[in-house]
Design an enzyme around this catalytic site. Sequence first.
Site, mmCIF file in Angstrom:
data_model
loop_
_atom_site.group_PDB
_atom_site.id
_atom_site.type_symbol
_atom_site.label_atom_id
_atom_site.label_comp_id
_atom_site.label_asym_id
_atom_site.label_seq_id
_atom_site.Cartn_x
_atom_site.Cartn_y
_atom_site.Cartn_z
ATOM 1 N N GLY A 241 3.101 -24.336 -11.805
ATOM 2 C CA GLY A 241 4.226 -23.659 -11.175
ATOM 3 C C GLY A 241 4.545 -22.367 -11.902
ATOM 4 O O GLY A 241 4.368 -21.280 -11.373
ATOM 5 N N PHE A 242 5.030 -22.512 -13.142
ATOM 6 C CA PHE A 242 5.362 -21.357 -13.982
ATOM 7 C C PHE A 242 6.389 -20.457 -13.317
ATOM 8 O O PHE A 242 6.403 -19.247 -13.524
ATOM 9 C CB PHE A 242 4.102 -20.560 -14.346
ATOM 10 C CG PHE A 242 2.943 -21.432 -14.755
ATOM 11 C CD1 PHE A 242 3.028 -22.189 -15.915
ATOM 12 C CD2 PHE A 242 1.801 -21.528 -13.987
ATOM 13 C CE1 PHE A 242 1.974 -23.015 -16.300
ATOM 14 C CE2 PHE A 242 0.754 -22.354 -14.359
ATOM 15 C CZ PHE A 242 0.833 -23.090 -15.517
ATOM 16 N N ARG A 610 14.379 -33.805 -30.508
ATOM 17 C CA ARG A 610 13.540 -34.995 -30.458
ATOM 18 C C ARG A 610 12.321 -34.722 -29.593
ATOM 19 O O ARG A 610 12.447 -34.212 -28.478
ATOM 20 C CB ARG A 610 14.326 -36.169 -29.868
ATOM 21 C CG ARG A 610 13.547 -37.486 -29.870
ATOM 22 C CD ARG A 610 14.217 -38.568 -29.035
ATOM 23 N NE ARG A 610 15.569 -38.870 -29.480
ATOM 24 C CZ ARG A 610 15.876 -39.730 -30.459
ATOM 25 N NH1 ARG A 610 14.921 -40.363 -31.083
ATOM 26 N NH2 ARG A 610 17.138 -39.937 -30.800
ATOM 27 N N LEU A 612 9.691 -36.026 -27.158
ATOM 28 C CA LEU A 612 9.641 -37.182 -26.252
ATOM 29 C C LEU A 612 8.228 -37.743 -26.126
ATOM 30 O O LEU A 612 8.043 -38.946 -25.999
ATOM 31 C CB LEU A 612 10.174 -36.786 -24.870
ATOM 32 C CG LEU A 612 11.638 -36.320 -24.860
ATOM 33 C CD1 LEU A 612 12.022 -35.778 -23.494
ATOM 34 C CD2 LEU A 612 12.578 -37.453 -25.271
ATOM 35 N N THR A 616 1.983 -34.504 -24.851
ATOM 36 C CA THR A 616 2.266 -33.551 -23.775
ATOM 37 C C THR A 616 3.077 -32.368 -24.303
ATOM 38 O O THR A 616 2.906 -31.242 -23.833
ATOM 39 C CB THR A 616 3.021 -34.230 -22.610
ATOM 40 O OG1 THR A 616 4.222 -34.824 -23.115
ATOM 41 C CG2 THR A 616 2.167 -35.283 -21.951
ATOM 42 N N GLY A 685 14.079 -28.325 -24.554
ATOM 43 C CA GLY A 685 12.939 -27.918 -23.730
ATOM 44 C C GLY A 685 11.795 -27.358 -24.556
ATOM 45 O O GLY A 685 12.007 -26.778 -25.622
ATOM 46 N N GLU A 688 8.677 -23.417 -22.271
ATOM 47 C CA GLU A 688 8.678 -21.955 -22.358
ATOM 48 C C GLU A 688 8.817 -21.435 -23.791
ATOM 49 O O GLU A 688 8.782 -20.236 -24.017
ATOM 50 C CB GLU A 688 9.827 -21.396 -21.502
ATOM 51 C CG GLU A 688 9.630 -21.651 -20.015
ATOM 52 C CD GLU A 688 10.899 -21.472 -19.216
ATOM 53 O OE1 GLU A 688 11.925 -22.063 -19.591
ATOM 54 O OE2 GLU A 688 10.877 -20.739 -18.220
#
Lengths: 729, 167
Positions: A241-242, A610, A612, A616, A685, A688
């Site tokens: 997507g980006f 943290r 997750l 990934t 997040g 990005e």
Amino acid sequence: MTQTFKMDEPLPRLLDETRQGLIGTPMNRPDGPLKVSGRADYAADRLPDGTAHGVLVRATITKGKVTRLDESALAGIEGVVAVLSGPNFVRNPAQGMAGESPVQPGPRVDYHGQPIALVVAETFEAARDAAQRLVVEYDDAGGAEVDPDSASEVETDDPDATGDWDEAWGRAAAKVDVTYTTPGQVSAAMEPHAALAHWDSGRLTLHGSQQMLRFNRKELADAVGVDPSEVRILSPYVGGGFGSKLGIGAEAVSAALASRDLGRPVRVVMARQTVFDAVLRRTQTSQHVRLAADADGRLLALGHDDLVSNLPEESFAEPTTNASQFTYGAAALRFQQSVARIHRTPSGSVRAPGEAVGMVVLEAAVDELAGELGMDPVELRLKNIPDTAPLTGQDYSGRRLADCLRQGAERFGWAQRPKAERDGDWLIGCGMAAAARKNMLTKAAARVRLTGAGAVVETDMTDIGTGSYAILAQIAGELLGLPESKVEVRLADTDLPGASGSGGSFGAGSTGSAVFLAARRIREQLAAQLGCEPGELTLQDGIARGANVEKSLADLVQDELVGEAEIASGEAAKSHLSAGWGAHFCEVAVHAWTGEVRVRRMLGLFDIGRVLNRKTATSQAVGGMIWGLGGALTEELHHDPRTGHIANRDLANYHVAAHADAAGRIEADFVDDRDDWANPMQSKGVGELGISGSGGAVLNAIHAAAGVRIRHLPATPDKVIAALEAAGR
Amino acid sequence: MHTQLDVNGRAYALDHDPRTTLLDALRDHIGLYGTKKGCDHGQCGACTVLVNGRRINSCLTLAAMHDGDEITTVEGLGEPGALAPLQQAFVDCDGYQCGYCTPGQIMSATGMLEEAKAGDPSHVSASLSGDVALDDSEIAERMSGNLCRCSAYPFIRQAIHSVEGKE
């Protein structure tokens, strides 16, 4: 009833108390086996019986009106079904989180490449042929402005400023006053935008390639003129997507309209060239950075002004100075944005809007200041970490920037780095940069259902490669004491609770928190059934323990238990500035004669609260770093100076990084932290953060290697050679 | 027109438009959607399949040119529960993110490993003859026709390294 939780105060760190041991692990993606065997179904991976194929036609003028679509040339083509246009056609994709249709210009053309019609045929080959042969007649308005540097319409904001600029600038011992430019860029997700639409009893079903279904449903409904309850969108797999799939675009709207008109399914897949033309680009920028410091390297003044561009009336403006406003402190600060209104493909969000281009420039300018001061660039950054957010006075939430800088330098071997060494014809040098990207929490809902057999997570969240399937399974499994194999995650269907969607790096934190809260509700129900307080309950491998009782979930859960929850941003976002942080280190080789730049190694160390899923998250961070590398060295949109048309509108001419560009050792790691003010999971997040600043480290390494500053990105060989010659090297 | 394709060991008789590419034949005529269309111009590699054992961009060739040819697509390598070692390595190394270029990367790597075994040199090979040592720069060079915008490149190459010479 859905419980809505507002993030006002930190919550206890429940994920540090639970016993399953799933959260944070490098668990493989549960969707992996489908993806590697070609069985994950993306939007265009189906062709129901009776489906017609649609191909979009683009405008070949820059500004004016379509006066006639001449179909006579299509007469001899077998299988042409219809040529469609009209008042519902959209000019460009909706901006992120618009929740309403993008501009529907009717016959008006606002940029070269605008989708103006859809040709539908029985086969793809016939539709493509007919789309190319369709004759479009225009009333060309002429004179459209396409160059941001000479645009007559430029909107300039009032500056965000604090302190006495002249005083601070006046007493500086070292100054940098530089202008950098970055070119237009595109997301270039590997999956072209695609949609398969069909109507049944007035209800539209769209298999689309979309990032934010809760918003996309409203946008599509608005565009085609029906109630959102009549629209269902499914995007279980999205091929990247980006930012390019944040909002509903021409492929989805035209497929829906054509399908309604024709009474049969219609599939529209953008050609790669159409993706370049008709999907939002990242604006080019011109950035004026001024830095002033005292002799000890303390910043006195920091100014960052920018010029970006967009179509008239498009509200989005690249927030170039985002990170400049909160990363460093100075006595005087000044940020001012100008938007040139021009008729190029409109601009919008491309991965890390703002930071991706703004932080490259800020960090290159800080490197220039370090040079002026004769100071180590790591030290200079460490010296200027402010106590509170300089413009807003907010406290920072978790912020391990200093640790990232120090530990990153240690692991990279910064102190022992090669300095302007030569390896045959290659000049070797190292550069570094800080990374920062604002962390956000947005509204998101999710449902968790628990039976004796396991748990199911349901939300319309998307997984655009970010790892949603993995981390949502980990969160639910961790809270409910279930192994990965007992948790199923169902995503990306608007019939499910509305999530944050994927964008702004807030998906994992926002939707993950909704799953966390929903699962916590089930924990409360389990505790009640077991006869203990929720705080006494432990869940592990399908066994519940509490109040000296131990029961398997299979015994305990007779009827299905359902937890549904919604989270929204609250007071915490006002009281605290939450951001992801990091440091990039890079070693490059610059060819003395050809000007070619090769990245030999890169290390990024990041604070994302943290972690997750370590696997990934690492992939996201490394992917972002390589985006930064590509932005620094190869990526550049070229526009025809007469028409504004994107001249290099394919993947052979627009150069995203390939394997050979990323052949060095490129590594990312994390400092383990908990950001209590971010969300109930203390996570931040990551999608990005990796791109934020990484290109700056590359530019700074080029300077360290070759002694030249490349201030007009990308640092292609022609510019490097010219700079080397100008420097007499 | 009519073309007979042998795809993953199964025969398909196609009645198709002469302009139909091998890629579109695999996807829309046979229903094997694992092979992806990223650019339709041979620029991204997402559509890579094996034709008679050699890797090829299936968007750059017409179905009609492959009458009687043996085609292998990603579906033919393995399936969930019975993945090929390279497919499993992509899962374990996280050699993907969105997964869209992944079938092409896997098919390209499958073909590439055979090319290296046969001694085919690349632009970065030290010698034009003799055995090929597949170090990281060799693999990167040989895989550069397969773009990955998520930029999972280091992990893709890790996956390829992990199976190299192990079959």
